[in-house]
Design a protein around this motif. Structure first.
Motif, mmCIF file in Angstrom:
data_model
loop_
_atom_site.group_PDB
_atom_site.id
_atom_site.type_symbol
_atom_site.label_atom_id
_atom_site.label_comp_id
_atom_site.label_asym_id
_atom_site.label_seq_id
_atom_site.Cartn_x
_atom_site.Cartn_y
_atom_site.Cartn_z
ATOM 1 N N LYS A 149 -12.715 -95.731 32.528
ATOM 2 C CA LYS A 149 -11.730 -95.893 33.593
ATOM 3 C C LYS A 149 -10.845 -94.656 33.727
ATOM 4 C CE LYS A 149 -11.664 -100.925 33.394
ATOM 5 N NZ LYS A 149 -12.168 -101.120 34.777
ATOM 6 N N GLY A 179 -6.813 -98.886 36.524
ATOM 7 C CA GLY A 179 -6.004 -99.857 35.804
ATOM 8 C C GLY A 179 -5.294 -99.233 34.622
ATOM 9 N N HIS A 226 -9.122 -104.923 37.006
ATOM 10 C CA HIS A 226 -8.479 -103.871 36.219
ATOM 11 C C HIS A 226 -7.304 -104.407 35.393
ATOM 12 C CE1 HIS A 226 -10.981 -100.801 37.735
ATOM 13 N NE2 HIS A 226 -10.430 -100.654 38.912
#
Length: 254
Positions: free
Chosen positions: A106, A32, A94
């Protein structure tokens, strides 16, 4: 189930080039968030026009927001619903803004995926459940899951693989089953979930598979001895007799 090629084609319809679309699909499904240098690594190129063009384009189209991190590095968050609708992931978590330590996790997860280009990754909850429960026949109750309760209706929803750590599958000649690689990411501050919690949540799945590969990802050069001890304790509690195969420190640091 939407394929990677279909997702790439849909982003091309939004005005991205094929390689831009391929990277954005990878970043959206595994993180994301992304950095310009990660796009350069994806392309195998030096800093230049390509990464700047993608960064400007994804913000101009309203598909991402940019914010500064330490050292004035810009982090890009793919966060808008139209973008995720285009790749058939309208409910992907995300999209949500996350605190700094979670953003670091992430980005580290995306780094790991980029560093393993030869592996076939299961990118979404749907793909993971389809592979383990559908293809391998692992019962759903053996999969790591979390139950969410609605504050308004009181109804519950069971979600699988909520940590979203990378999982990849490799076919090995001469074996009936592919080798599955699980990844645990330790950002070095909070480490949510903890390694022990992660191993406990995945224990039933690991037992069902019989043979797995667990990769520990960290930015710290210290602590591997503790990690090895924690993993050996997990094996002892799980009744596993075979000792894990440990890579030398140089390989772990890489």
């Amino acid at each position: 189930m939407t394929t990677g090629d279909e997702r790439i084609a849909r982003l091309e319809e939004l005005g991205y080039t094929e390689r831009e679309a391929a990277f954005l699909v990878l970043a959206a499904l595994h993180s994301g968030y992304f950095l310009r240098r990660q796009y350069r690594e994806f392309l195998g190129m030096s800093p230049g026009h390509a990464d700047a063009t993608l960064a400007e384009k994804v913000v101009a189209k309203g598909h991402a927001q940019a914010f500064s991190s330490l050292g004035k590095t810009l982090v890009y968050h793919l966060c808008t619903r139209p973008f995720y609708n285009a790749i058939d992931e309208p409910d992907n978590r995300h999209r949500r803004a996350r605190p700094p330590f979670a953003v670091k996790v992430k980005l580290m997860a995306l780094d790991y995926v980029l560093a393993e280009p030869g592996r076939s990754f299961l990118a979404t909850e749907e793909e993971k459940v389809a592979f383990f429960a559908g293809k391998l026949g692992v019962p759903n109750e053996k999969l790591p899951a979390k139950v969410y309760r609605s504050r308004t209706s009181g109804s519950t929803t069971r979600r699988y693989f909520v940590d979203k750590f990378p999982i990849s599958v490799d076919g090995v000649p001469g074996r009936d089953r592919a080798v599955v690689s699980f990844c645990y990411v330790d950002e070095g501050v909070i480490a949510t979930p903890s390694l022990e919690t992660y191993l406990r949540e995945y224990a039933d799945l690991f037992r069902s598979l019989g043979s797995v590969r667990v990769v520990y990802v960290t930015t710290r050069s210290m602590g591997f001895a503790w990690v090895e001890r924690a993993f050996r304790r997990f094996l002892d509690r799980s009744g596993q007799s075979a000792a894990p195969r440990c890579h030398p420190p140089e390989r772990l640091l890489a």
